[in-house]
Design an enzyme around this catalytic site. Structure first.
Site, mmCIF file in Angstrom:
data_model
loop_
_atom_site.group_PDB
_atom_site.id
_atom_site.type_symbol
_atom_site.label_atom_id
_atom_site.label_comp_id
_atom_site.label_asym_id
_atom_site.label_seq_id
_atom_site.Cartn_x
_atom_site.Cartn_y
_atom_site.Cartn_z
ATOM 1 C CG ASP A 1 -2.253 1.071 1.140
ATOM 2 O OD1 ASP A 1 -2.457 1.387 0.131
ATOM 3 O OD2 ASP A 1 -2.560 1.351 2.198
ATOM 4 C CG ASN B 1 0.716 4.095 4.165
ATOM 5 O OD1 ASN B 1 0.184 4.447 5.147
ATOM 6 N ND2 ASN B 1 -0.004 3.303 3.495
ATOM 7 C CG ASP C 1 -0.631 1.350 7.614
ATOM 8 O OD1 ASP C 1 -0.742 0.220 8.045
ATOM 9 O OD2 ASP C 1 -1.400 1.821 7.459
#
Length: 332
Positions: free
Chosen positions: A204, A209, A221
């Site tokens: 992701d 992030n 994360d």
């Protein structure tokens, strides 16, 4: 058993979150601040005579303990290689995953920074180098418990869920059904036409992030870390028109290939994974709609306007799948 109006996170009060942190051996100063997270619940907690910590409470029944511990071990291994990742803190026994009042949680050091400027080519070169090092380690072994990004999981399952649970407005139902049928068929053909190596990736890797500080990125994360081809962590760094994306990808790969080989054929998969992400995002919102935080934060979801715009976006993706891939190496 929860009533229809209850959600597991209703039991995670600020006092309970503070108690959980103290159960892991830290004395809080009773200051707690909720951070911008919806999939999990994340808090900054003040610590007596120490720096604040970040407490992450995992969404119940999403990941197993084995899957979370694989995430933790991956980030710890990356940190051990002196890569700029924010890894969970271990207690005296080496445990990074804790349990309190039915919640699994982990503690992280607080990391300052801001989102990177992705239109800065020097930043992209640095990001490419860092991801190349991360993927080098990620390619060493496979995850045994965490899932892979797949057409079934991100595409087919989400479309079926949305249709079976009546999220599509009646006026747009036929358009959505026809379009997603064509899209899934096109994606299935691509899976037959292209082969790729899946490695452990962030999963992701969008700018939210990545925290930029002191001219360097810090990756946070890893909740969606998974098995996927390298391009999954690279394409989300792109923006702008085709010419701009070509220049950006060339800069990313210049840094990336200093540490990790890259198969040019993966450039064929940029729009493939972008399409899956779009489908998965709508499915994710629908599956979380019973969480009171979601209707409050995503007020525009589940409206006819949202679905009309989403269908238009998917139509554009269907066309994008037929465009030639970015030609960074002159050929793919």
């Amino acid at each position: 058993m929860n009533t229809p109006t209850q959600h597991p996170y209703d039991q995670l009060t600020p006092d309970r979150a503070l108690d959980a942190v103290e159960s892991a051996g830290f004395l809080s100063d009773a200051r707690i601040m909720a951070l911008n997270s919806y999939e999990n619940r994340v808090y900054q907690v003040g610590i007596e005579e120490g720096e604040p910590l970040i407490a992450k409470f995992y969404r119940p029944e999403r990941w197993s303990k084995d899957q979370i511990q694989e995430e933790h071990q991956f980030t710890l291994d990356l940190k051990a290689m002196e890569l700029p990742v924010v890894a969970p803190m271990a207690d005296e026994k080496g445990n990074t995953l804790h349990e309190f009042a039915g919640f699994l949680f982990a503690l992280f050091p607080r990391q300052g920074g801001h989102a990177p400027e992705l239109d800065n080519l020097d930043n992209l070169l640095t990001l490419g180098r860092t991801l190349g090092r991360m993927h080098k380690l990620g390619s060493a072994i496979d995850f045994q418990h965490r899932p892979a990004i797949s057409l079934q999981r991100y595409g087919i399952d989400n479309v079926e869920y949305l249709l079976e649970n009546d999220f599509i407005p009646a006026a747009l139902l036929e358009a959505y059904q026809t379009l997603t049928r064509d899209l899934l068929h096109r994606l299935e053909l691509m899976t037959q036409q292209h082969t790729w190596q899946s490695i452990r990736v962030h999963g992701d890797c969008h700018s939210g992030n990545i925290l930029w500080r002191n001219e360097a990125p810090h990756f946070v994360d890893f909740d969606d870390t998974c098995m996927a081809p390298a391009i999954q962590d690279l394409w989300m760094l792109l923006s702008g028109d085709r010419q701009e994306q070509t220049l950006q990808m060339a800069e990313i790969l210049e840094g990336y290939t200093e540490f990790m080989d890259f198969s040019p054929s993966e450039l064929n998969l940029v729009e493939y994974f972008r399409t899956l992400r779009l489908i998965n995002y709508s499915g994710w919102l629908a599956k979380r709609w019973d969480d009171p935080a979601f209707p409050m934060a995503f007020t525009w979801f589940n409206t006819e306007r949202y679905w009309a715009e989403h269908i238009l976006e998917l139509r554009e993706q269907l066309a994008a799948l037929d465009e030639p891939p970015l030609s960074v190496f002159g050929q793919v």
